[in-house]
Design a protein around this motif. Structure first.
Motif, PDB file in Angstrom:
ATOM      1  N   PRO A  21      25.315  14.676  -8.851  1.00 52.39           N
ATOM      2  CA  PRO A  21      24.498  14.114  -7.607  1.00 52.39           C
ATOM      3  C   PRO A  21      25.719  15.454  -6.367  1.00 52.39           C
ATOM      4  O   PRO A  21      25.634  15.336  -5.855  1.00 52.39           O
ATOM      5  N   VAL A  22      26.327  15.834  -6.813  1.00 49.51           N
ATOM      6  CA  VAL A  22      27.245  16.920  -6.992  1.00 49.51           C
ATOM      7  C   VAL A  22      26.482  18.230  -6.203  1.00 49.51           C
ATOM      8  O   VAL A  22      26.730  18.166  -4.924  1.00 49.51           O
ATOM      9  N   LEU A  23      26.040  18.911  -6.520  1.00 51.38           N
ATOM     10  CA  LEU A  23      25.377  19.660  -6.005  1.00 51.38           C
ATOM     11  C   LEU A  23      24.062  19.200  -5.374  1.00 51.38           C
ATOM     12  O   LEU A  23      23.968  19.839  -4.632  1.00 51.38           O
ATOM     13  N   ARG A  24      23.435  18.515  -5.587  1.00 58.49           N
ATOM     14  CA  ARG A  24      22.483  17.456  -5.344  1.00 58.49           C
ATOM     15  C   ARG A  24      22.825  17.036  -3.549  1.00 58.49           C
ATOM     16  O   ARG A  24      22.206  17.978  -2.486  1.00 58.49           O
ATOM     17  N   THR A  25      24.096  16.996  -3.375  1.00 55.74           N
ATOM     18  CA  THR A  25      24.186  16.432  -1.994  1.00 55.74           C
ATOM     19  C   THR A  25      24.771  17.577  -0.960  1.00 55.74           C
ATOM     20  O   THR A  25      24.811  17.818  -0.114  1.00 55.74           O
ATOM     21  N   LEU A  26      25.689  17.909  -2.106  1.00 57.46           N
ATOM     22  CA  LEU A  26      26.497  19.729  -1.455  1.00 57.46           C
ATOM     23  C   LEU A  26      24.990  20.376  -0.502  1.00 57.46           C
ATOM     24  O   LEU A  26      25.522  20.505  -0.003  1.00 57.46           O
ATOM     25  N   LEU A  27      23.719  20.109  -1.593  1.00 55.61           N
ATOM     26  CA  LEU A  27      22.551  21.229  -0.961  1.00 55.61           C
ATOM     27  C   LEU A  27      21.914  20.732  -0.048  1.00 55.61           C
ATOM     28  O   LEU A  27      21.660  21.319   1.172  1.00 55.61           O
ATOM     29  N   ALA A  28      21.974  19.342   0.300  1.00 53.47           N
ATOM     30  CA  ALA A  28      21.423  18.358   0.965  1.00 53.47           C
ATOM     31  C   ALA A  28      22.241  18.379   2.568  1.00 53.47           C
ATOM     32  O   ALA A  28      21.550  19.243   3.480  1.00 53.47           O
ATOM     33  N   GLY A  29      23.981  19.245   2.465  1.00 52.26           N
ATOM     34  CA  GLY A  29      24.730  18.969   3.689  1.00 52.26           C
ATOM     35  C   GLY A  29      24.723  20.753   4.117  1.00 52.26           C
ATOM     36  O   GLY A  29      24.677  20.659   5.088  1.00 52.26           O
ATOM     37  N   LEU A  30      24.622  21.331   3.315  1.00 51.48           N
ATOM     38  CA  LEU A  30      23.540  23.104   4.251  1.00 51.48           C
ATOM     39  C   LEU A  30      22.861  23.845   4.307  1.00 51.48           C
ATOM     40  O   LEU A  30      22.485  23.626   5.398  1.00 51.48           O
ATOM     41  N   ALA A  31      21.606  22.146   3.457  1.00 53.54           N
ATOM     42  CA  ALA A  31      20.323  22.247   4.177  1.00 53.54           C
ATOM     43  C   ALA A  31      19.936  21.909   6.053  1.00 53.54           C
ATOM     44  O   ALA A  31      19.693  22.575   6.698  1.00 53.54           O
ATOM     45  N   ILE A  32      20.630  21.250   5.786  1.00 49.66           N
ATOM     46  CA  ILE A  32      20.863  20.172   7.127  1.00 49.66           C
ATOM     47  C   ILE A  32      21.629  21.021   8.110  1.00 49.66           C
ATOM     48  O   ILE A  32      21.952  21.337   9.150  1.00 49.66           O
ATOM     49  N   MET A  33      22.616  21.380   7.670  1.00 44.78           N
ATOM     50  CA  MET A  33      23.771  22.786   8.455  1.00 44.78           C
ATOM     51  C   MET A  33      22.878  23.499   9.065  1.00 44.78           C
ATOM     52  O   MET A  33      23.256  24.342  10.228  1.00 44.78           O
ATOM     53  N   LEU A  34      22.033  24.612   8.251  1.00 49.57           N
ATOM     54  CA  LEU A  34      21.122  25.334   8.130  1.00 49.57           C
ATOM     55  C   LEU A  34      20.120  24.894   9.100  1.00 49.57           C
ATOM     56  O   LEU A  34      20.270  25.617  10.904  1.00 49.57           O
ATOM     57  N   GLU A  35      19.734  23.573   9.043  1.00 48.49           N
ATOM     58  CA  GLU A  35      18.476  23.222  10.359  1.00 48.49           C
ATOM     59  C   GLU A  35      18.996  23.213  11.832  1.00 48.49           C
ATOM     60  O   GLU A  35      18.448  23.269  12.478  1.00 48.49           O
ATOM     61  N   THR A  36      20.449  22.734  11.471  1.00 48.63           N
ATOM     62  CA  THR A  36      20.358  22.480  13.274  1.00 48.63           C
ATOM     63  C   THR A  36      22.058  23.979  13.583  1.00 48.63           C
ATOM     64  O   THR A  36      22.370  23.372  14.647  1.00 48.63           O
ATOM     65  N   SER A  37      21.810  24.672  12.819  1.00 50.22           N
ATOM     66  CA  SER A  37      22.245  25.449  13.468  1.00 50.22           C
ATOM     67  C   SER A  37      21.151  26.392  14.087  1.00 50.22           C
ATOM     68  O   SER A  37      20.178  26.579  14.236  1.00 50.22           O
ATOM     69  N   THR A  48      13.127  18.016   4.975  1.00 48.39           N
ATOM     70  CA  THR A  48      12.968  17.469   4.185  1.00 48.39           C
ATOM     71  C   THR A  48      14.026  17.333   2.727  1.00 48.39           C
ATOM     72  O   THR A  48      13.036  16.710   1.496  1.00 48.39           O
ATOM     73  N   VAL A  49      14.988  18.561   2.620  1.00 47.66           N
ATOM     74  CA  VAL A  49      15.685  18.655   1.534  1.00 47.66           C
ATOM     75  C   VAL A  49      16.035  17.013   1.780  1.00 47.66           C
ATOM     76  O   VAL A  49      16.462  16.816   0.435  1.00 47.66           O
ATOM     77  N   VAL A  50      16.662  16.794   2.859  1.00 48.47           N
ATOM     78  CA  VAL A  50      17.850  15.492   2.657  1.00 48.47           C
ATOM     79  C   VAL A  50      17.159  14.533   2.273  1.00 48.47           C
ATOM     80  O   VAL A  50      17.560  12.979   1.287  1.00 48.47           O
ATOM     81  N   ILE A  51      15.956  13.862   2.742  1.00 49.41           N
ATOM     82  CA  ILE A  51      14.426  12.864   2.614  1.00 49.41           C
ATOM     83  C   ILE A  51      14.184  13.270   0.934  1.00 49.41           C
ATOM     84  O   ILE A  51      14.935  12.341  -0.633  1.00 49.41           O
ATOM     85  N   VAL A  52      14.395  14.219   0.086  1.00 45.39           N
ATOM     86  CA  VAL A  52      14.305  14.158  -1.350  1.00 45.39           C
ATOM     87  C   VAL A  52      15.790  14.495  -1.577  1.00 45.39           C
ATOM     88  O   VAL A  52      15.803  13.395  -3.476  1.00 45.39           O
ATOM     89  N   ALA A  53      16.357  15.109  -1.286  1.00 48.64           N
ATOM     90  CA  ALA A  53      18.446  14.030  -2.363  1.00 48.64           C
ATOM     91  C   ALA A  53      18.200  13.072  -1.997  1.00 48.64           C
ATOM     92  O   ALA A  53      18.529  12.365  -2.897  1.00 48.64           O
ATOM     93  N   ALA A  54      17.479  12.051  -1.328  1.00 48.48           N
ATOM     94  CA  ALA A  54      18.136  10.439  -0.801  1.00 48.48           C
ATOM     95  C   ALA A  54      17.203   9.402  -1.742  1.00 48.48           C
ATOM     96  O   ALA A  54      17.255   8.247  -2.120  1.00 48.48           O
ATOM     97  N   THR A  55      16.183  10.646  -2.320  1.00 48.69           N
ATOM     98  CA  THR A  55      15.484   9.325  -3.469  1.00 48.69           C
ATOM     99  C   THR A  55      15.817   9.588  -4.684  1.00 48.69           C
ATOM    100  O   THR A  55      16.050   8.952  -6.003  1.00 48.69           O
ATOM    101  N   GLY A  56      17.293  10.169  -4.724  1.00 49.42           N
ATOM    102  CA  GLY A  56      18.037  10.580  -6.506  1.00 49.42           C
ATOM    103  C   GLY A  56      19.047  10.115  -6.302  1.00 49.42           C
ATOM    104  O   GLY A  56      19.821   9.616  -7.712  1.00 49.42           O
TER     105      GLY A  56
END
Length: 216
Positions: A21-37, A48-56
């Motif tokens: 869960p920690v890795l999954r959450t960090l990956l979602a945060g990193l993906a959205i940080m890159l997406e909004t940069s 997409t990464v946030v949606i996938v992470a949320a299903t877990g």
């Protein structure tokens, strides 16, 4: 056929949930940080990464933590865009990357900010292309960072709440119904598709309305 769909979805959801869960959450945060940069959001599918992470998500606490990390990631990404606009904006705009984006998109972002002010910052979180260009444009404009945060924070919270709650809720409902309802897999896929199509349609409508207003 229905059983096979359910089995495939159960397997996919189990794979996502098996990730720490920690890795999954960090990956979602990193993906959205890159997406909004600045500019990176044009190629990184943070949604997409946030949606996938949320299903877990397996508990309310996990959902809140995921949401908080995604909001922080989005704010960090937009803050990076703002800072780059403040210090390097003109150089980025005239670079080969800036030319690749197109002068018309830079001008569109400037007109959008001039016309809408703070509301442009809020709405840009939900708009394609502009969600990457507006933070940079705001930084170039001399707009204060504090005012920028006042508008972008509620937008990030709203965006994150919609994505995480719908995706996590759909996955949880599917797991509860999978054993007793053979069509549960189709319902889950339908909900996720409705989310994606709904967001895409809303972005298109908002973008069309804003373009019309900017040309009036």
């Amino acid at each position: 056929m229905l059983m096979r769909v359910n089995e495939a979805l159960t397997w996919l959801l189990d794979v996502v949930q098996s990730v720490d869960p920690v890795l999954r959450t960090l990956l979602a945060g990193l993906a959205i940080m890159l997406e909004t940069s600045v500019l990176i959001g044009l190629i990184v599918p943070g949604d997409t990464v946030v949606i996938v992470a949320a299903t877990g998500v397996s508990s309310t606490l996990e959902g809140f933590v995921l949401g908080a990390v995604v909001v922080v990631g989005a704010l960090l990404g937009e803050s990076i865009g703002f800072a780059l606009g403040r210090w390097l904006g003109p150089h980025i705009r005239t670079s080969w990357v800036g030319r690749l984006i197109g002068e018309q998109n830079w001008q569109r972002s400037e007109r959008y900010l001039r016309r809408r002010g703070g509301l442009a910052i809020f709405l840009s979180r939900f708009l394609p292309v502009l969600h990457s260009l507006v933070p940079l444009t705001v930084g170039m404009s001399g707009y204060s960072y504090r005012r920028f945060l006042m508008w972008t924070l509620p937008a990030c919270v709203l965006w994150t709440s919609l994505y995480v709650s719908i995706a996590a809720g759909a996955a949880r409902s599917y797991r509860e119904a999978a054993d007793s309802a053979h069509y549960a897999g189709y319902v889950f896929v339908g909900v996720i598709l409705l989310l994606v199509v709904g967001v895409f349609t809303a972005k298109k409508i908002i973008a069309r309305v804003e373009r019309r207003h900017m040309h009036d």
